[in-house]
Write a protein that holds these residues in place. Structure first.
Motif, PDB file in Angstrom:
ATOM      1  N   GLY A 125       0.796  -1.222   0.000  1.00  0.00           N
ATOM      2  CA  GLY A 125       0.000   0.000   0.000  1.00  0.00           C
ATOM      3  C   GLY A 125       0.824   1.265   0.000  1.00  0.00           C
ATOM      4  N   THR A 126       2.145   1.151   0.078  1.00  0.00           N
ATOM      5  CA  THR A 126       2.994   2.340   0.076  1.00  0.00           C
ATOM      6  C   THR A 126       3.191   2.845  -1.354  1.00  0.00           C
ATOM      7  OG1 THR A 126       5.074   1.130  -0.155  1.00  0.00           O
ATOM      8  CG2 THR A 126       4.234   1.468   2.090  1.00  0.00           C
ATOM      9  N   GLU A 127       3.551   4.116  -1.458  1.00  0.00           N
ATOM     10  CA  GLU A 127       3.812   4.689  -2.774  1.00  0.00           C
ATOM     11  C   GLU A 127       5.009   4.018  -3.435  1.00  0.00           C
ATOM     12  OE1 GLU A 127       4.180   8.907  -2.578  1.00  0.00           O
ATOM     13  OE2 GLU A 127       2.130   9.233  -1.848  1.00  0.00           O
ATOM     14  N   GLY A 128       5.999   3.666  -2.622  1.00  0.00           N
ATOM     15  CA  GLY A 128       7.188   3.022  -3.164  1.00  0.00           C
ATOM     16  C   GLY A 128       6.878   1.684  -3.811  1.00  0.00           C
ATOM     17  N   ASP A 129       6.070   0.870  -3.138  1.00  0.00           N
ATOM     18  CA  ASP A 129       5.674  -0.422  -3.704  1.00  0.00           C
ATOM     19  C   ASP A 129       4.899  -0.241  -5.004  1.00  0.00           C
ATOM     20  OD1 ASP A 129       6.798  -1.705  -1.563  1.00  0.00           O
ATOM     21  OD2 ASP A 129       4.919  -2.230  -0.597  1.00  0.00           O
ATOM     22  N   SER A 130       3.946   0.678  -4.986  1.00  0.00           N
ATOM     23  CA  SER A 130       3.113   0.904  -6.168  1.00  0.00           C
ATOM     24  C   SER A 130       3.940   1.392  -7.344  1.00  0.00           C
ATOM     25  CB  SER A 130       2.004   1.910  -5.860  1.00  0.00           C
ATOM     26  OG  SER A 130       1.066   1.364  -4.950  1.00  0.00           O
ATOM     27  N   ALA A 131       4.879   2.296  -7.078  1.00  0.00           N
ATOM     28  CA  ALA A 131       5.721   2.826  -8.147  1.00  0.00           C
ATOM     29  C   ALA A 131       6.596   1.714  -8.734  1.00  0.00           C
ATOM     30  CB  ALA A 131       6.587   3.966  -7.621  1.00  0.00           C
ATOM     31  N   PHE A 132       7.155   0.876  -7.867  1.00  0.00           N
ATOM     32  CA  PHE A 132       7.989  -0.226  -8.340  1.00  0.00           C
ATOM     33  C   PHE A 132       7.147  -1.227  -9.129  1.00  0.00           C
ATOM     34  CE2 PHE A 132      10.032  -4.435  -7.524  1.00  0.00           C
ATOM     35  CZ  PHE A 132      11.198  -4.209  -8.245  1.00  0.00           C
ATOM     36  N   GLY A 169       8.829  -3.523  -2.515  1.00  0.00           N
ATOM     37  CA  GLY A 169       8.723  -4.709  -3.344  1.00  0.00           C
ATOM     38  C   GLY A 169       7.304  -5.156  -3.579  1.00  0.00           C
ATOM     39  N   ILE A 170       7.161  -6.239  -4.324  1.00  0.00           N
ATOM     40  CA  ILE A 170       5.856  -6.733  -4.753  1.00  0.00           C
ATOM     41  C   ILE A 170       5.855  -8.260  -4.738  1.00  0.00           C
ATOM     42  CG2 ILE A 170       5.346  -4.746  -6.216  1.00  0.00           C
ATOM     43  CD1 ILE A 170       6.298  -6.379  -8.638  1.00  0.00           C
ATOM     44  N   THR A 171       4.662  -8.831  -4.703  1.00  0.00           N
ATOM     45  CA  THR A 171       4.465 -10.260  -4.961  1.00  0.00           C
ATOM     46  C   THR A 171       3.686 -10.411  -6.259  1.00  0.00           C
ATOM     47  OG1 THR A 171       4.565 -11.116  -2.702  1.00  0.00           O
ATOM     48  CG2 THR A 171       3.163 -12.296  -4.231  1.00  0.00           C
ATOM     49  N   LEU A 172       4.182 -11.256  -7.143  1.00  0.00           N
ATOM     50  CA  LEU A 172       3.470 -11.612  -8.369  1.00  0.00           C
ATOM     51  C   LEU A 172       2.931 -13.025  -8.201  1.00  0.00           C
ATOM     52  CD1 LEU A 172       5.910 -10.275 -11.132  1.00  0.00           C
ATOM     53  CD2 LEU A 172       3.955  -9.117 -10.103  1.00  0.00           C
ATOM     54  N   THR A 173       1.637 -13.185  -8.455  1.00  0.00           N
ATOM     55  CA  THR A 173       1.000 -14.480  -8.224  1.00  0.00           C
ATOM     56  C   THR A 173      -0.319 -14.559  -8.978  1.00  0.00           C
ATOM     57  OG1 THR A 173       0.328 -16.031  -6.480  1.00  0.00           O
ATOM     58  CG2 THR A 173      -0.190 -13.706  -6.126  1.00  0.00           C
ATOM     59  N   GLN A 174      -1.031 -15.650  -8.786  1.00  0.00           N
ATOM     60  CA  GLN A 174      -2.360 -15.806  -9.371  1.00  0.00           C
ATOM     61  C   GLN A 174      -3.363 -14.932  -8.611  1.00  0.00           C
ATOM     62  OE1 GLN A 174      -3.657 -19.916  -7.143  1.00  0.00           O
ATOM     63  NE2 GLN A 174      -1.911 -19.973  -8.523  1.00  0.00           N
TER      64      GLN A 174
END
Length: 352
Positions: free
Chosen positions: A250-257, A302-307
């Protein structure tokens, strides 16, 4: 009049048979069967990045998945024979990827629950150091352990077969395929590939890894890869294919990345689409993604990519039926290309 179709029950024995014959088919494929010419390594534009990704044959990508599953059968539960075998398998793979500026290390840690296993947990970390901007780092990670649960009660079952093709053989084998590509290149920026242990018991591996990062590394971002092989219009309540999710804190950094990675990935692989979902309080109501939460909690972007866990969660999740034959290999392959392309584009500063 309705005709009742005969249903074939998936059993441990026929799963093992399928996996065995699948292994035989793929054993004839030579691993690392592609090479880059010197001119291909001089990357200046998006087309050249795509060429690097497309050079890896689909059969090699699938072979990495199947070989990993064979190495860890019947289960990669912490302390099991399969868990130890897959650790040996990963270590052998990482040792072999020893080109210039490539190194690997074991990160051992004491498990918090000794009743599960008296063995130490082991993260494996492979690094390809950048040649011109080594201080700029991106992290890709996936857990290699498995867990089996009773589908009706949710109770953990410590004895039983758990092939773990989607959860999380899909993420681990993507890292192995990426390693083959990165190992053949002299990349400008640093890439860390992290194979995490003991994630199914309290995200212990990612917590240990996050602590080590606090010693000085400040990555541009991390990408957690998990459960990227299941994709079905039949089980999806929205009746979609390529219905995937990108989770952020939910942070701006995560969203931007996340926006950077999806912009780059979709530039050449537009059939894949990851929709962002923010976990605003940093704790998922779905109990997921715990791996990412370990690094978010330590202050990393960072982020998680998943189904799409809400509408198309793999019905074989944490069951004995999570085997390779149930996966959508086309989606799995395209996701691999999407992520690899995005990471290489970031690495070569081809982001516009």
């Amino acid at each position: 009049m309705k005709i009742k179709k005969k249903q074939t029950k998936v059993t441990s024995s026929n799963w093992a048979s399928k996996l065995f014959f699948g292994a035989l088919i793929f054993s004839s494929v030579t691993a690392w069967s592609f090479e880059y010419q010197d001119f291909e390594k001089k990357v200046k534009n998006p087309y050249q990045v795509r060429s690097l990704v497309e050079k890896m044959p689909r059969k090699d990508i699938e072979e990495n998945l199947r070989s990993f599953l064979v190495a860890g059968r019947p289960s990669r539960l912490i302390g099991s024979a399969g868990h130890k075998k897959v650790q040996d398998y990963l270590e052998e793979k990482l040792k072999a990827a020893n080109s210039t500026n490539a190194t690997y290390k074991r990160q051992e840690f004491t498990l918090s629950d000794a009743s599960v296993s008296k063995e130490k947990g082991v993260n494996f970390i492979w690094e390809k150091k950048g040649t011109t901007k080594p201080e700029e780092v991106i992290i890709l990670m996936a857990n290699y352990d498995t867990l089996l649960k009773d589908p009706k009660t949710g109770k953990v079952i410590l004895k039983g077969e758990m092939p773990g093709a989607d959860n999380n053989g899909s993420g681990v084998s993507m890292l192995l395929s990426m390693m083959e590509i990165f190992n053949k290149l002299e990349i400008p920026k640093t890439v860390l590939l992290v194979f995490l242990d003991a994630e199914e018991f309290g995200a212990q591996g990612s917590k240990e890894f996050a602590k080590s990062l606090n010693e000085g590394v400040k990555p541009a971002g991390f990408i957690n890869l998990t459960m990227l092989g299941h994709d079905s219009r039949t089980t999806d309540t929205e009746k979609k294919l390529n219905n995937l999710k990108l989770y952020t804190s939910g942070t701006e950094g995560d969203s931007a990345f996340g926006k950077l990675i999806t912009k780059l990935g979709e530039r050449e692989y537009s059939s894949i689409s990851f929709k962002e979902e923010k976990i605003s309080d940093g704790t998922s109501t779905l109990g997921f993604p715990a791996t990412a939460e370990s690094l978010w909690g330590a202050g990393f972007v960072g982020i998680t990519l998943t189904q799409n866990r809400q509408t198309d969660l793999n019905p074989r999740y944490m069951t004995a039926n999570d085997f390779a034959e149930t996966l959508n290999i086309a989606t799995y392959t395209n996701v691999f290309k999407y992520v690899t392309y995005a990471v290489l584009s970031w690495n070569y500063d081809i982001v516009k």
